[in-house]
Write a protein that holds these residues in place. Structure first.
Motif, PDB file in Angstrom:
ATOM      1  N   GLU A  79       0.890  -1.177   0.004  1.00  0.00           N
ATOM      2  CA  GLU A  79       0.009  -0.103   0.117  1.00  0.00           C
ATOM      3  C   GLU A  79       0.640   1.200  -0.110  1.00  0.00           C
ATOM      4  OE1 GLU A  79      -3.555   0.269  -0.343  1.00  0.00           O
ATOM      5  OE2 GLU A  79      -3.361  -2.184  -0.513  1.00  0.00           O
ATOM      6  N   ASP A  80       2.124   1.076   0.685  1.00  0.00           N
ATOM      7  CA  ASP A  80       2.845   2.254   0.469  1.00  0.00           C
ATOM      8  C   ASP A  80       3.296   2.714  -0.758  1.00  0.00           C
ATOM      9  OD1 ASP A  80       2.892   2.121   3.278  1.00  0.00           O
ATOM     10  OD2 ASP A  80       4.964   1.285   3.732  1.00  0.00           O
ATOM     11  N   LEU A 103       2.954   4.790  -7.492  1.00  0.00           N
ATOM     12  CA  LEU A 103       2.345   4.259  -8.593  1.00  0.00           C
ATOM     13  C   LEU A 103       1.376   4.984  -9.192  1.00  0.00           C
ATOM     14  CD1 LEU A 103       1.759   1.367  -9.812  1.00  0.00           C
ATOM     15  CD2 LEU A 103       0.035   1.077  -8.209  1.00  0.00           C
ATOM     16  N   ILE A 104       0.602   5.895  -8.721  1.00  0.00           N
ATOM     17  CA  ILE A 104      -0.323   6.964  -9.442  1.00  0.00           C
ATOM     18  C   ILE A 104       0.466   7.960 -10.187  1.00  0.00           C
ATOM     19  CG2 ILE A 104      -1.602   9.068  -9.045  1.00  0.00           C
ATOM     20  CD1 ILE A 104      -2.527   7.570  -6.421  1.00  0.00           C
ATOM     21  N   ASP A 105       1.819   8.309  -9.757  1.00  0.00           N
ATOM     22  CA  ASP A 105       2.571   9.179 -10.287  1.00  0.00           C
ATOM     23  C   ASP A 105       3.172   8.575 -11.495  1.00  0.00           C
ATOM     24  OD1 ASP A 105       4.021  11.753 -10.648  1.00  0.00           O
ATOM     25  OD2 ASP A 105       5.856  10.365 -10.543  1.00  0.00           O
ATOM     26  N   GLU A 163      -6.325   7.078  -6.442  1.00  0.00           N
ATOM     27  CA  GLU A 163      -5.831   6.182  -5.479  1.00  0.00           C
ATOM     28  C   GLU A 163      -6.624   4.920  -5.426  1.00  0.00           C
ATOM     29  OE1 GLU A 163      -5.721   6.311  -0.368  1.00  0.00           O
ATOM     30  OE2 GLU A 163      -5.534   8.439  -1.593  1.00  0.00           O
ATOM     31  N   GLN A 164      -7.779   5.136  -5.785  1.00  0.00           N
ATOM     32  CA  GLN A 164      -8.653   3.949  -5.740  1.00  0.00           C
ATOM     33  C   GLN A 164      -8.222   2.948  -6.846  1.00  0.00           C
ATOM     34  OE1 GLN A 164     -12.903   4.716  -6.557  1.00  0.00           O
ATOM     35  NE2 GLN A 164     -13.478   2.503  -6.480  1.00  0.00           N
ATOM     36  N   ASP A 165      -7.878   3.316  -8.145  1.00  0.00           N
ATOM     37  CA  ASP A 165      -7.356   2.654  -9.084  1.00  0.00           C
ATOM     38  C   ASP A 165      -6.025   1.975  -8.559  1.00  0.00           C
ATOM     39  OD1 ASP A 165      -9.101   3.223 -10.865  1.00  0.00           O
ATOM     40  OD2 ASP A 165      -8.002   4.555 -11.908  1.00  0.00           O
ATOM     41  N   VAL A 224      -2.656  -2.682  -6.665  1.00  0.00           N
ATOM     42  CA  VAL A 224      -1.793  -3.423  -5.764  1.00  0.00           C
ATOM     43  C   VAL A 224      -2.463  -4.498  -5.249  1.00  0.00           C
ATOM     44  CG1 VAL A 224      -0.828  -2.876  -3.229  1.00  0.00           C
ATOM     45  CG2 VAL A 224      -0.607  -1.140  -4.842  1.00  0.00           C
ATOM     46  N   GLU A 225      -3.906  -4.686  -5.176  1.00  0.00           N
ATOM     47  CA  GLU A 225      -4.505  -5.758  -4.621  1.00  0.00           C
ATOM     48  C   GLU A 225      -4.479  -6.574  -5.665  1.00  0.00           C
ATOM     49  OE1 GLU A 225      -6.423  -8.493  -2.632  1.00  0.00           O
ATOM     50  OE2 GLU A 225      -5.538  -6.679  -1.658  1.00  0.00           O
ATOM     51  N   LEU A 226      -4.700  -6.411  -7.005  1.00  0.00           N
ATOM     52  CA  LEU A 226      -4.620  -7.370  -8.109  1.00  0.00           C
ATOM     53  C   LEU A 226      -3.263  -8.054  -8.070  1.00  0.00           C
ATOM     54  CD1 LEU A 226      -6.325  -5.658 -11.170  1.00  0.00           C
ATOM     55  CD2 LEU A 226      -6.860  -7.823  -9.817  1.00  0.00           C
ATOM     56  N   GLN A 227      -2.110  -7.319  -7.602  1.00  0.00           N
ATOM     57  CA  GLN A 227      -0.754  -7.994  -7.539  1.00  0.00           C
ATOM     58  C   GLN A 227      -0.682  -8.882  -6.425  1.00  0.00           C
ATOM     59  OE1 GLN A 227       0.562  -7.267 -10.302  1.00  0.00           O
ATOM     60  NE2 GLN A 227      -1.088  -5.655 -10.507  1.00  0.00           N
ATOM     61  N   ARG A 228      -1.296  -8.722  -5.381  1.00  0.00           N
ATOM     62  CA  ARG A 228      -1.247  -9.312  -4.033  1.00  0.00           C
ATOM     63  C   ARG A 228      -2.007 -10.717  -4.400  1.00  0.00           C
ATOM     64  NH1 ARG A 228      -3.294  -5.868  -0.330  1.00  0.00           N
ATOM     65  NH2 ARG A 228      -1.218  -5.139  -0.041  1.00  0.00           N
TER      66      ARG A 228
END
Length: 186
Positions: free
Chosen positions: A23-24, A29-31, A49-51, A56-60
């Motif tokens: 999450e950090d 990632l947005i940038d 931020e939502q995207d 990140v959740e898809l990677q997890r």
């Protein structure tokens, strides 16, 4: 799960660390996705931020499912330097017992032209073969559109040999190159 890989340092002493996404990483990632060049070559776009949290959740989830093993690539230029996100590398499409998988990557605007993609792809490739060749992995494939010349150079520099040209299919507008690297023979 903890998997950490290290890329070789460059001439200026900058080192790469390949680690799981957290999450950090959301702000960087947005940038990274604000770059129009990156959006040109990627299918999933991060605009807020939502995207980014969903990405990140898809990677997890990919790690949990074992079908998309993605690493955040961070660069450090020295002990006093805060590591910065510079790339993503991924092993995908691996099926337990299958003989092939695909690798992919993207780099941030500031990382391009500095050899970051190749320096991150090489430890991913080595790790993939060391980890999965005993389970039957024989080759890795790297795909890119024919007009992505930078990806073609990275593939060639990392020992991925051009195997075929495949016709365009949605969402890709152009034909693609398929590069292949075989597992080392023991």
């Amino acid at each position: 799960m903890t998997v950490v890989l290290h890329g070789p340092p460059d001439e200026e002493g900058s080192s790469l660390l390949l680690r799981l996404w957290t999450e950090d990483d959301v702000p960087e990632l947005i940038d990274a996705y604000r770059d129009p060049v990156m959006r040109q070559w990627t299918r999933f776009h991060v605009t807020d931020e939502q995207d980014a949290r969903r990405w990140v959740e898809l990677q997890r989830k990919g790690w949990n499912d074992g079908d998309r093993l993605s690493f955040a690539v961070v660069e450090s230029r020295g002990e006093s330097d805060r590591p910065r996100l510079v790339a993503n590398v991924v092993l995908k499409g691996r099926v337990t017992g299958g003989n092939s998988a695909e690798v992919g990557y993207w780099t941030t605007r500031t990382a391009r032209g500095r050899g970051i993609a190749g320096r991150a792809l090489e430890p991913l490739t080595t790790w993939a073969f060391e980890t999965f060749a005993p389970q039957g992995l024989e080759c890795l494939k790297l795909l890119h559109q024919v007009d992505n010349y930078a990806s073609c150079r990275v593939a060639q520099k990392c020992g991925y040999v051009l195997e075929e040209i495949v016709p365009a299919r949605p969402p890709f507008l152009h034909d693609g190159h398929v590069h292949v690297r075989l597992a080392p023979q023991e």
